[in-house]
Design an enzyme around this catalytic site. Structure first.
Site, PDB file in Angstrom:
ATOM      1  N   ARG A 176       0.833  -1.200   0.000  1.00  0.00           N
ATOM      2  CA  ARG A 176       0.000   0.000   0.000  1.00  0.00           C
ATOM      3  C   ARG A 176       0.879   1.266   0.000  1.00  0.00           C
ATOM      4  O   ARG A 176       1.022   1.932  -1.015  1.00  0.00           O
ATOM      5  CB  ARG A 176      -0.935  -0.014   1.233  1.00  0.00           C
ATOM      6  CG  ARG A 176      -2.088   0.959   1.170  1.00  0.00           C
ATOM      7  CD  ARG A 176      -1.747   2.387   1.486  1.00  0.00           C
ATOM      8  NE  ARG A 176      -1.158   2.570   2.810  1.00  0.00           N
ATOM      9  CZ  ARG A 176      -0.632   3.707   3.218  1.00  0.00           C
ATOM     10  NH1 ARG A 176      -0.578   4.759   2.414  1.00  0.00           N
ATOM     11  NH2 ARG A 176      -0.094   3.813   4.421  1.00  0.00           N
ATOM     12  N   CYS A 215      10.413   8.941  -0.989  1.00  0.00           N
ATOM     13  CA  CYS A 215       9.853  10.080  -0.264  1.00  0.00           C
ATOM     14  C   CYS A 215       9.231  11.019  -1.287  1.00  0.00           C
ATOM     15  O   CYS A 215       9.916  11.512  -2.177  1.00  0.00           O
ATOM     16  CB  CYS A 215      10.956  10.784   0.498  1.00  0.00           C
ATOM     17  SG  CYS A 215      10.392  12.296   1.250  1.00  0.00           S
TER      18      CYS A 215
END
Ligand code: MG
Length: 308
Positions: free
Chosen positions: A15, A240
């Protein structure tokens, strides 16, 4: 050192990892990765997300992923659910656990889910009520608990207030997340202690990012503060989103390596997890930068190359 004998790992790669990868992985490959992780001993997993596909196209196949899995008894397959519409889809897909999510920063909340904190709490309450009524396990995850990329410092009192509200909604677990890798170990100790005054520490979980190399140090601080549930992402999947090329989620295999070397059980098999990390790397088509996958497990028989 006072440490637990055993911790629960929640794998979030399928996920949180795939959601933030540039590559869109085919449904059958997502299923292959999830099943390999279960084979490696993972018993709790964020398998997908029921956020509207227009926001997260990578996870538009959430229902198909859950329908295509060979479910193993004893494994909790969780999914993120942003609203009642998402909950309907999640219920139809027969998830075991619903994860509702909020931010501890007003700006991050508006940018991430287009809601103020108050609106997000209200929406979460609706989903929580229905999910509990349906008999599902429920987790509330709070992002940017240790700092916000827009606002900087986050007031720990806001985190405590949201955590308390989540418990009042009936969540089984409160996830404290360091969404952009801003946390340090002293801060982890301080925040966990404050939240634990209101929420039993057994209900707390921690989600760290290795953006600046502090994830495992933060895990250690969490362990010492009494936390026994930690998130990891296989191979460190999910970069990120705020800094191109930067590492994101702490890698499950790095986390497991450290825990096992410290004598803390996780119920997982490290060599099999390293295989899963290789599979993840293949699926996203880019090298994953976690540590243990490159170095291999520690050889306790001695030998091997020496570095100085
Ligand atoms: Mg994350």
């Amino acid at each position: 050192m006072r440490l637990p004998d055993r911790v629960t790992l929640c794998e979030v790669g399928p996920r949180d990892g795939l959601q933030n990868e540039p590559a869109n992985v085919p449904t059958a490959d997502k299923i292959r990765l999830i099943e390999a992780l279960v084979e490696a001993g993972i018993r709790r997993m964020e398998a997908t997300s029921f956020v509207a596909p227009k926001w997260i196209p990578n996870l538009a196949d959430a229902g198909e992923v859950l329908a295509g899995l060979r479910r193993r008894p004893g494994v909790t397959y969780a999914a993120l659910v942003p609203n009642l519409r998402g909950l309907e889809r999640a219920l139809a897909a027969k998830v075991d656990e619903v994860v509702i999510f909020l931010s501890a920063s007003e700006t991050h909340s508006r940018k991430n889910i287009n809601k103020s904190l108050a609106e997000a709490l209200e929406a979460s309450g609706e989903v929580a009520g229905r999910a509990k009524h349906a008999g599902l396990r429920l987790k509330g995850a709070i992002s940017t608990c240790f700092g916000c990329p827009y606002e900087g410092e986050v007031d720990p009192r806001v985190v405590v207030r949201i955590a308390t509200a989540l418990v009042d909604m009936g969540v089984d677990e409160v996830g404290i997340s360091d969404t952009t890798g801003m946390a340090n170990p002293r801060q982890v100790d301080a925040l966990v202690s404050r939240v634990a005054e209101r929420v039993p520490v057994a209900k707390l979980s921690l989600h760290f990012h290795d953006t600046r190399g502090t994830a495992l140090a933060n895990v250690l601080a969490g362990l010492q503060a009494g936390v026994t549930i930690f998130d990891g992402s296989i191979g460190g999947l999910g970069g990120c989103p705020y800094a191109k090329g930067a590492t994101g989620n702490v890698a499950t295999e790095d986390l497991v390596h450290m825990l096992h070397e410290m004598g803390i059980e996780t119920g997982t098999d490290l060599p099999k997890l390293i295989e899963c990390a290789r599979l993840a790397q293949q699926l996203v088509g880019r090298p994953l930068e976690a540590h243990v996958g490159r170095a291999g497990p520690v050889n306790h028989g001695g030998g091997g190359a020496a570095c100085s």
